[in-house]
Enzyme design. Structure first.
Site, PDB file in Angstrom:
ATOM      1  N   TYR A 110       1.924  43.059 -75.591  1.00  0.00           N
ATOM      2  CA  TYR A 110       2.112  43.400 -74.182  1.00  0.00           C
ATOM      3  C   TYR A 110       3.514  43.957 -73.951  1.00  0.00           C
ATOM      4  CZ  TYR A 110       1.920  42.893 -69.083  1.00  0.00           C
ATOM      5  OH  TYR A 110       1.943  43.126 -67.724  1.00  0.00           O
ATOM      6  N   SER A 135       5.923  46.651 -66.073  1.00  0.00           N
ATOM      7  CA  SER A 135       6.097  45.218 -65.874  1.00  0.00           C
ATOM      8  C   SER A 135       7.568  44.922 -66.074  1.00  0.00           C
ATOM      9  CB  SER A 135       5.257  44.442 -66.902  1.00  0.00           C
ATOM     10  OG  SER A 135       5.635  43.086 -66.944  1.00  0.00           O
TER      11      SER A 135
END
Length: 272
Positions: free
Chosen positions: A163, A150
């Site tokens: 995350y 990401s």
């Protein structure tokens, strides 16, 4: 890049019953690979995902279930995929670690179980799949590991501590593995490479409510631009198929010297 250059190859894509994972699985199938998919969903959703992948140039596909929080379940899945690969006169040549979950709250409010689950699925599952897949790739002189990280594997955002930690860890682990296998194989065999794709905003059904909330009476495009204005300078999202095209390109033999990279597809987010 619509040739079937992956004919005879086998790929496993985790988290591929929808979204980016399904797009990657479909693109690999279109390039000729037999594709093992993995992910959550109802029986109907899984059947629909399989039909999509199988419909890509009549490619061979099968769904493999596994709780990616459980190392033993991952090992069982990998063994089953390997057996299936050999049945198709192939082997696991391509591993796409795409499965991921998210929970956005301040760190002081983050449930401990959420931290454990996010680290397990986003990071540890990739480790377990890689440690089982890479030796075989090394022995054959060809392999591709593509970890879908990401933009949050390169920069942080508030309220996403587990995350961000998992994605930074995924990028770092990929670099270490890339170094370990960099000299394996040759230009002709294609070598063994390990890379990360780091998407910014990607247009999936999950973000439609956020787009709608920011339209302020304008068009959907107005909602998209308002949503992206804070961080993504291009003011436009990527499509899952565009992320998939990058993954397929990384599988080409010509990509043998591209390893250890974290490729941002983020409209300039990390260039700022």
């Amino acid at each position: 890049m619509n040739d079937r250059f992956l004919s005879g190859r086998t790929a496993l894509v985790t988290g591929s019953t929808s979204g980016i994972g399904l797009a990657i699985a479909t693109a690999l199938a279109e390039a000729g690979a037999a594709v093992a998919i993995n992910g959550l969903g109802t029986a109907e959703q899984i059947a629909a995902a399989l039909a999509t992948v199988q419909g890509a140039a009549a490619s061979r596909a099968r769904h493999f279930d596994a709780d990616l929080r459980d190392p033993a379940a991952i090992a069982s899945m990998m063994a089953a995929v390997d057996t299936w690969s050999q049945d198709s006169m192939g082997s696991l040549d391509i591993l796409i670690n795409n499965a991921g979950i998210q929970h956005a709250v301040p760190i002081a409010d983050m449930p401990v179980q959420k931290w454990d689950d996010i680290i397990a699925i986003n990071l540890s599952a990739a480790f377990h799949a890689m440690r089982l897949a890479l030796p075989g790739m090394s022995a054959r002189g060809f392999g591709r590991v593509i970890n879908v990280a990401s933009v949050h594997g390169l920069v942080a955002s508030a309220n996403k501590a587990p995350y961000v930690a998992s994605k930074f860890g995924l990028v770092g682990m990929s670099k270490a593995a890339a170094l370990e296998y960099a000299a394996v194989g040759s230009r002709d065999s294609g070598g063994v490479t390990v890379n990360c794709i780091c998407p910014g905003w990607v247009e999936t059904p999950l973000i439609e409510p956020q787009i709608e909330a920011r339209r302020d009476g304008g068009s959907r495009d107005d909602g998209v631009r308002a949503l992206l204005a804070e961080k993504q300078p291009s003011l436009r999202m990527s499509l899952p198929a565009e992320i998939a095209a990058t993954a397929v390109w990384l599988c080409r033999r010509e990509s043998h010297n591209l390893t250890g990279a974290a490729l941002p597809i983020d409209g300039g987010w990390t260039a700022q």
